[in-house]
Design an enzyme around this catalytic site. Structure first.
Site, mmCIF file in Angstrom:
data_model
loop_
_atom_site.group_PDB
_atom_site.id
_atom_site.type_symbol
_atom_site.label_atom_id
_atom_site.label_comp_id
_atom_site.label_asym_id
_atom_site.label_seq_id
_atom_site.Cartn_x
_atom_site.Cartn_y
_atom_site.Cartn_z
ATOM 1 N N PHE A 39 0.807 -1.216 0.000
ATOM 2 C CA PHE A 39 0.000 0.000 0.000
ATOM 3 C C PHE A 39 0.842 1.268 0.000
ATOM 4 O O PHE A 39 0.353 2.341 -0.382
ATOM 5 C CB PHE A 39 -0.972 -0.007 1.187
ATOM 6 N N LYS A 40 2.099 1.177 0.384
ATOM 7 C CA LYS A 40 2.945 2.366 0.401
ATOM 8 C C LYS A 40 3.100 2.973 -1.000
ATOM 9 O O LYS A 40 3.382 4.156 -1.144
ATOM 10 C CB LYS A 40 4.318 2.033 0.989
ATOM 11 N N ASP A 41 2.908 2.148 -2.035
ATOM 12 C CA ASP A 41 3.005 2.656 -3.409
ATOM 13 C C ASP A 41 1.958 3.723 -3.707
ATOM 14 O O ASP A 41 2.170 4.573 -4.579
ATOM 15 C CB ASP A 41 2.822 1.517 -4.421
#
Length: 492
Positions: A110-112
């Site tokens: 999810f950091k993307d």
């Protein structure tokens, strides 16, 4: 829109200043002076947009240094690197229960969602501030932020990226993603200790005047890619609002209906972004905070006592193996009525004693619930969702699924609920395979076995790691982080 510090509201900063600085000089975190409102006409327009447009529109309400057109160029470029036209699809599991899949980006986590966008924001903000110095992006990671920052900032002109990760505290796939990273401006080092050790060391560098002066002499100013940076946190607000729009468009809810979000979290940035969407007017019934065995947040929301003087557990959900949750500071600032003196006192106590206490009713703000899951709970959730719904989830998402099952049984709350799914299952292959009854000690053989068992395709970016050489092999003591930063910078 102006920004202030959680520890000194007398100061004001522009959006560009907040993004480039990353953290306030007083050690506080930047917060917006107010929250824009999601009125009916804005929601109607968002319903008609795709994800890139929605994100640009929401960011334009906060980052008024930029035009909507500039931000749309950024979001189109960032999300073109994802594996489908919809960067974060909402998947229906059963009536009233959905998964928000945030792991379709280049590093499968999810950091993307924010870190593909942050380089554009930092470079754009520096241009608006007429800054010509190089930006040193300094990152402490519990697993996913590091790779996403390395990939996002790889070969970005005018930047250098240094990532510190706990050498024995990430999955094998997470470690390989970082140590095989290519790029002329990227540097990675393991740290002997856990994520809190890495995060504390990085924060000390930000607040070290001598270090800042030495870096300035070398032509660098520091910034952060962790969620302490407003430019990293702000894009995360968008996917909460966008998922709500998707549910409306799909006929699952009516506009104005409230929903729940279940969020696995360690550093509290992901759920805080949702809370900011709620402050904008997004109809949310509950945010259900899900922790693993490092359940400091669960205890805090139940008792009001935040105490990091406890046993630290290494779990199958390593990105949540965190005791010091940085973004909790922003929540306390909001729920206390923006009391910067209180924030200063509490965080001085935390630094001195490793604990502080506040009225839990204040911190819950009527919208937060919290629970935690142990390793057996995680395995049960992975097995059950695959067995009953043919859905494969990673260990972090399984923490959230388990906590939600407990919550729904205890409360009989039938509000439509979105579980925030934070990583592709193949990032934690051995643990997922084990939960489904398989056994394999080799990470890449486990990939093949899991794919055969589930028919879920493994992303090439993960399966191809076996062919990549390990480039970054340094492992340092936490006391050596400052010297390591200087060494990396001096190489360039």
């Amino acid at each position: 829109m102006k920004y202030t510090s959680t520890r000194d509201t007398s100061k004001e900063f522009s959006a560009s200043e907040a993004i480039v600085k990353g953290i306030s000089d007083d050690g506080g975190l930047f917060v917006p002076s107010s929250f824009p409102h999601l009125d009916g006409s804005l929601m109607d327009s968002l319903l008609k947009m795709d994800y890139q447009e929605r994100t640009a529109k929401i960011l334009s309400l906060y980052l008024d240094d930029f035009t909507f057109e500039e931000l749309l160029d950024f979001t189109n470029a960032a999300y073109s690197r994802f594996d489908s036209d919809d960067p974060c699809p909402v998947v229906k599991i059963e009536d009233g229960l959905f998964m928000l899949e945030l792991w379709h980006g280049p590093t499968c986590a999810f950091k993307d969602m924010a870190l593909t966008l942050l380089p554009y924001l930092i470079v754009g903000a520096k241009r608006k501030l007429a800054r010509e110095d190089k930006t040193l992006v300094l990152v402490a990671t519990s697993g996913d932020t590091g790779k996403a920052a390395l990939e996002g900032f790889k070969d970005v002109e005018g930047t250098e990226v240094i990532v510190f990760y706990p050498s024995d505290g990430v999955s094998g796939i997470q470690r390989l993603q970082m140590v095989t990273q290519e790029g002329k401006n990227v540097h990675v080092a393991g740290i002997k200790g856990n994520f809190d050790d890495a995060q504390s060391a990085v924060k000390r560098i930000f607040n070290d005047r001598e270090m800042n002066e030495r870096l300035a002499e070398a032509g660098y100013k520091m910034s952060s890619a962790n969620s302490i940076n407003w430019g990293r946190l702000a894009p995360q607000i968008a996917y909460y609002i966008s998922s709500y729009c998707d549910l409306v468009n799909g006929g699952e809810i009516e506009l104005g209906d409230s929903i729940n979000f279940v969020v696995p979290t360690g550093n509290f940035g992901n759920v805080l972004a949702g809370y900011y969407a709620y402050k904008m007017g997004l109809p949310v019934n509950k945010f259900i905070i899900a922790s693993n065995a490092n359940n400091v947040l669960t205890d805090f929301f139940h008792t009001g006592r935040y105490d990091v003087n406890r046993k630290f557990y290494k779990t199958s959900s390593p990105s949540m193996d965190i005791l010091i949750s940085s973004n909790l500071e922003r929540l306390i600032f909001e729920t206390s009525g923006r009391d910067d003196a209180l924030v200063r006192r509490l965080y001085a106590e935390l630094a001195e004693k490793g604990e502080f206490e506040i009225n839990p009713e204040i911190i819950r703000d009527g919208v937060f619930e919290a629970g935690w899951a142990d390793e057996d709970d995680v395995k049960d959730a992975i097995f059950t969702f695959f067995d009953l719904d043919d859905y494969v989830m990673d260990t972090h998402t399984a923490v959230a699924a388990s906590v939600y099952n407990d919550y729904s049984c205890e409360t009989e709350d039938d509000t439509p609920t979105v579980i925030v799914s934070t990583a592709n299952p193949y990032k934690f292959t051995k643990s997922v395979l084990n939960a489904l009854g398989g056994r394999e000690s080799d990470a890449f053989k486990a990939l093949a076995k899991l794919q055969t068992l589930t028919a879920l395709e493994c992303p090439e970016s993960l399966s191809n790691l076996i062919y990549k050489p390990e480039i970054h092999t340094s492992v340092v003591d936490r006391t050596e982080v400052g010297d390591t930063v200087l060494k990396f910078v001096q190489k360039n």
